[in-house]
Structures are given as structure tokens and as C-alpha cells.
Enzyme design. Structure first.
Site, short mmCIF file in Angstrom:
data_model
loop_
_atom_site.label_atom_id
_atom_site.label_comp_id
_atom_site.label_asym_id
_atom_site.label_seq_id
_atom_site.Cartn_x
_atom_site.Cartn_y
_atom_site.Cartn_z
N ARG A 277 0.84 -1.18 0.00
CA ARG A 277 0.00 0.00 0.00
C ARG A 277 0.88 1.24 0.00
NH1 ARG A 277 -3.43 -2.00 -1.96
NH2 ARG A 277 -5.59 -2.37 -1.39
N GLU B 211 -3.23 7.79 -5.83
CA GLU B 211 -3.32 7.10 -7.11
C GLU B 211 -4.54 7.59 -7.88
OE1 GLU B 211 -3.24 2.89 -6.44
OE2 GLU B 211 -1.24 2.93 -5.54
N HIS C 146 0.45 0.07 -9.89
CA HIS C 146 -0.39 -0.79 -9.04
C HIS C 146 -0.83 -2.04 -9.81
CE1 HIS C 146 -3.09 -0.54 -5.25
NE2 HIS C 146 -2.80 -1.80 -5.53
#
Length: 535
Positions: free
Chosen positions: A230, A259, A278
Site C-alpha cells: 500500500r 493514485e 499498481h
């Protein structure tokens, strides 16, 4: 049921919900205002990391039963607000574990061997063979921060490639670390000082946010950081500076504090930091697995079955569920009966388990008992928020277990009361699917907990049962079954009547006018107490 999907998931999950007859509506890239509008009549919400599910969302969704996170991380979901509103939050922790672990391994090799940097130069026509000297992972120490499912899978893979494993996780046992050939350390500093490579696998919480900053990174001097967990766990500016200054040899980052990542993020501009957008869970298999797992949990919630990966509701291992399943509804029923027999303010609830069931995980059964107690009080409650409701209203909840059970293999007893008095209702299962109430406040009975019930305390004298039967018959209330228990001959008796119809206040008054009657209570197992009278 209406299922709202606000972040893209694999079609396999949507198809599974549609096969069960549910209405699946996809609405991506919603503003917060648009989400508040479309969520108002939804029964389930499926999200990934793109949708912020705030308290405002839960309060706007009166029909919402469950929020399914198609993935692991739930930092975009206000779980406290979900619990307050009785909404289950469930994730899909298994579906993308392998994909996330494999991406971590790939990023480890990519940064150790400067693979993207070499590729970029060669693509530009430069044969820069002498510019890159990599680091082998063999005989190096891998520090693993967070030893959950992903951390353990990474340990298996990189441990098999000759790395020594060092683990920092305050919530893992030394025995589990030993099983995977890892050494468990007590603090993060030790893990950083001794590691050559550091991989991170913790959720983002208040405790872990910016857990690794400049001071921590300095202890990893000459090493590498790989974060596919994370964003926000590692201070991004500190990491960029540590690599740019040569304190660290390199880093690989798949996740960011914000993000999509902005172009001015410092991690994008340091040559020896590898970045990906990601991608940890971005494999076809992982996307299908998390989608179908999330769909299955939503179907379970709709069917009032345990949600295996519920984060804010009692859950149970799939193999244990058949053993406790018969007692979930029984505990709910016992709670309903007990509270309707109790005339005063409820200050405590006790749930006691005897016999074989005492060996099982009974959190779900206890939550069901609390739900049963609170429902007739017309509180907005379910198994998700029942423990929270008890806490908010100052009701003490205790749970006890004993292998001693007397004449039955298993018993569940629910007691409600206060300092002055209490009422206990005990139930069991005959042949697995035949629930019975076997005692009420110490009186032995054999009552079928169903529909409408009349509980009468009276003197143990001839003609009382016939009198009650006559009054009910005159009121056209049919008796489906009757069960009687008494203290001693001529003492106090208690009778439970199963009825086909509700009992009016006038009928109760007629019964109570007889001097042999101590009190009567009409019990509705549909959640509402319609009347009681006491001499």
C-alpha cells in the site's frame, strides 16, 4: 436484489451474481454526489480501490447489506461507519495473493539487476553492458515487514532461491515463522539493520502510515526496498532521497500514497527506482478469482449465510460452519424469548455454551443471540452491529463455555437481566435440525420455538391448563402444542403453548383474572412483543 458495481471487476463475478437472479448495475467513475444518489436503493456494493465508501455513503444507503472489496485492501472503506449502520464489509484476500507475491518477486529481481534501466538504454541504441552490475539474491537476507498471506508466499518463493528470511510482524507467532524457515524479530529496526532486501506486506492503517521514513531507511544502507502493498507506508520523499543520495542501491514501488500518481511524485524521477502502476493483482487469474470470491460472499449475505471474509462481522471457517449452523437460529430465538419474558431494563446478556458446541468458534452464534435480544426492543440491529449496539447502550455481554451438558450433547442458554432479576432460556437441537426450548427460567419444558407462543406461570393445581385451553378456544386461538414444567407438586408451574394465532390483550386479561395465574406472556417470534399481563 440490486448489486451496484462502481469499479471494474472481471465478468465472471458479474455473471455469477446474475445467475443467482440479482440485478447487477455498473456505474464507474462516479462523483461522490452521484454515488450518494445511486446507492440509495442498492442492496450490495462492489468496489476496488477507486471508490471511497465513506460514512456519508453508508448513511445514504438504507437497504445496503454488504460492501464487497474485490481485493485485499480496505483503506478506502469506512469500516466503523459500516458497522454502525449494520453493513457487512468483506474483502477477497485469497484471490490475488499469488499474483501480488509474484509481482513482489519480479520487482525484487528487476531492481536487483536494473532490468528496466538496461532495457531503456538498449532500446535507445546504447549497448551499456558495463554500466550495470547487479546484486544476486542468493545468500542475502530478505527482511519481510508483514507476514500475512502475501508475505508468506513471498517468503516461500525467495526462501527457495537461497535467501535468509527475517520477519517483523507483531501479530504473527514464532511458530508460524519457524514453519516457513523464517526468523521472527521483535522490532522493525532489527529487521532493517540486518536485511539486504526489504519487502513490505502490511495494510495501510494509522499504525503503519509513514512507518518507514528517512531514519528507518538509513538503517537499510546499501539495500533495496520493494513495496507492492500500500502507498503511504513508506515516506515517498524520504525513499526518493535515500536512493538518489546512494544510501540505498535501489527500490521498486507498485503503490503510491495518491493514485493515479501525479507527475511531480519524486519516485518517478530517480533513476534507480522502478515504478509500476499498481499491477500487483493485475493478472487474469487474480482478477477472476477476486471477482468470483466477492460475488460468492454477496450471495451468502443475501441468503443470511456466514460471509467467510467479513471484516466487521463474526465469521466462521467453512469447515466449522456445519457444526454451529443449527445453533445460530436457535440462539436468536432463545434471545427473542428471553427478552420478551423480561419486564425490566436489560443491563446484561449472558450466552452460555455446554457440550460439544463449547469446542467450536461461536462468535457468530453469540452475535445471533444478541440480535435476538435486541430485535423485540425494536432497535435497528443485525449480527454485524449487535455487539456495537450492546456497547453503545452500556449492556454487558459475557460468553462462557463448559463441556458439561447433562442430558444433551449441546445446549445454548441466553440470559438477560439486571442487578434485580433475570430470565434464562435454554435450547438444544434434536437430530441436528429439530430445535427445542428445553428450559425457561429453570423450568424444564420441551417446547418447539415457532411462531406464536404463550408462556404462563401458575399455581400447580388441577384445572389450570384446561382453563387456559378453554379461554384460548373461546377466542378461536388454536393450540398447536403444549409443554408443562413445575417446581414441586402443588408449587409453581410454567407452561408453554405453541399457537397458530396471536393472542389479544383481552384474552390475556381474561386468563390473568383467574387467581391461580401468576403471570402470562405472549411471545411473538416475528420480532415484536404484542402483549403481557402480570398479577
Amino acid at each position: 436484489m440490486k448489486v451496484l458495481v462502481t469499479d471494474p471487476i472481471a465478468n465472471a463475478g458479474i455473471e455469477r451474481l446474475q445467475e443467482q437472479g440479482h440485478d447487477v448495475q455498473k456505474a464507474y467513475d462516479l462523483t461522490q454526489e452521484e454515488l450518494l444518489e445511486v446507492i440509495s436503493d442498492a442492496n450490495a456494493l462492489i468496489v476496488r480501490s477507486g471508490t471511497e465508501v465513506t460514512r456519508e455513503v453508508f448513511e445514504a444507503a438504507n437497504d445496503l447489506i454488504i460492501v464487497g472489496r474485490a481485493g485485499i485492501g480496505v483503506d478506502n472503506i469506512d469500516i466503523e461507519a459500516a458497522t454502525d449502520n449494520g453493513v457487512i464489509v468483506a474483502n477477497a484476500p485469497e484471490g490475488n495473493v499469488r499474483a501480488a507475491a509474484e509481482h513482489t518477486v519480479a520487482m525484487t529481481f528487476a531492481t536487483a539487476r536494473s532490468i528496466p534501466q538496461a532495457h531503456e538504454l538498449l532500446s535507445d541504441g546504447e549497448w551499456a553492458k558495463g554500466d550495470f552490475t547487479g546484486t544476486e539474491v542468493n545468500d542475502k537476507t530478505l527482511g519481510i515487514v508483514g507476514f500475512g498471506r502475501v508475505g508468506q508466499e513471498v517468503a516461500k518463493r525467495l526462501g527457495n532461491l537461497g535467501m535468509d528470511l527475517l520477519v517483523y510482524d507483531p501479530y504473527i507467532s514464532e511458530e508460524r515463522a519457524d514453519q516457513l524457515g523464517a526468523e521472527l524479530v521483535d522490532d522493525l529496526d532489527t529487521c532493517l539493520r540486518e536485511a539486504d532486501f526489504l519487502t513490505i506486506h502490511t495494510p495501510l492503517t494509522d499504525e503503519t502510515e509513514n512507518m518507514i521514513g528517512g531514519e528507518e531507511l538509513a538503517q537499510l544502507e546499501g539495500g533495496y526496498v520493494i513495496n507492492c502493498a500500500r502507498g503511504g507506508i513508506v515516506d515517498e520523499e524520504a525513499l526518493a532521497k535515500a536512493v538518489d543520495d546512494g544510501i540505498l542501491k535501489g527500490a521498486a514501488v507498485d503503490v503510491f500514497a495518491q493514485e493515479p500518481v501525479s507527475r511531480d511524485n519524486p519516485l518517478l524521477w530517480v533513476e534507480d527506482i522502478i515504478v509500476t502502476p499498481h499491477l500487483g493483482a493485475s493478472t487474469e487469474a487474480a482478477q477472476e478469482n477476486v471477482a468470483t470470491s466477492t460475488a460468492d460472499q454477496i450471495v451468502a449475505a443475501f441468503n443470511d449465510e456466514p460471509v467467510m471474509n467479513a471484516l466487521n462481522a463474526p465469521s466462521v471457517d467453512e469447515s466449522s460452519f456445519p457444526k454451529i449452523e443449527p445453533y445460530i437460529d436457535l440462539a436468536d430465538t432463545a434471545g427473542k424469548i428471553a427478552v420478551q419474558l423480561f419486564d425490566d431494563r436489560v443491563e446484561f446478556v449472558e450466552v452460555e455454551y455446554n457440550g460439544d458446541i463449547a469446542d467450536e468458534d461461536v462468535d457468530l452464534v453469540t452475535a445471533s443471540a444478541l440480535k435476538g435480544v435486541f430485535e423485540p426492543l425494536e432497535w435497528q440491529v443485525n449480527a454485524v452491529n449487535a455487539p456495537r449496539v450492546a456497547e453503545q447502550r452500556g449492556i454487558d455481554v459475557t460468553e462462557s463455555k463448559s463441556k458439561q451438558t447433562g442430558d444433551f450433547r449441546s445446549r445454548v442458554t441466553v440470559t438477560v437481566g439486571n442487578e434485580e432479576e433475570s430470565v434464562s432460556v435454554c435450547g438444544t437441537q434434536f437430530a441436528g435440525d429439530d430445535p427445542r426450548i428445553i428450559s425457561v427460567d429453570g423450568f424444564r419444558v420441551d417446547a418447539i420455538p415457532h411462531g406464536h407462543m404463550l408462556v404462563a406461570r401458575n399455581e400447580d393445581s388441577p384445572g389450570v391448563i384446561g382453563f387456559i385451553g378453554s379461554v384460548l378456544g373461546d377466542a378461536d386461538v388454536n393450540i398447536a402444542g403444549m409443554f408443562n414444567g413445575r417446581e414441586t407438586i402443588g408449587g409453581e408451574a410454567l407452561s408453554v403453548y405453541n399457537l397458530d394465532d396471536p393472542v389479544s390483550d383481552e384474552v390475556l386479561e381474561t386468563i390473568n383474572n383467574d387467581e391461580r395465574i401468576i403471570d402470562t406472556k405472549y411471545i411473538s417470534l416475528n420480532g415484536k412483543n404484542t402483549g403481557s399481563r402480570e398479577q
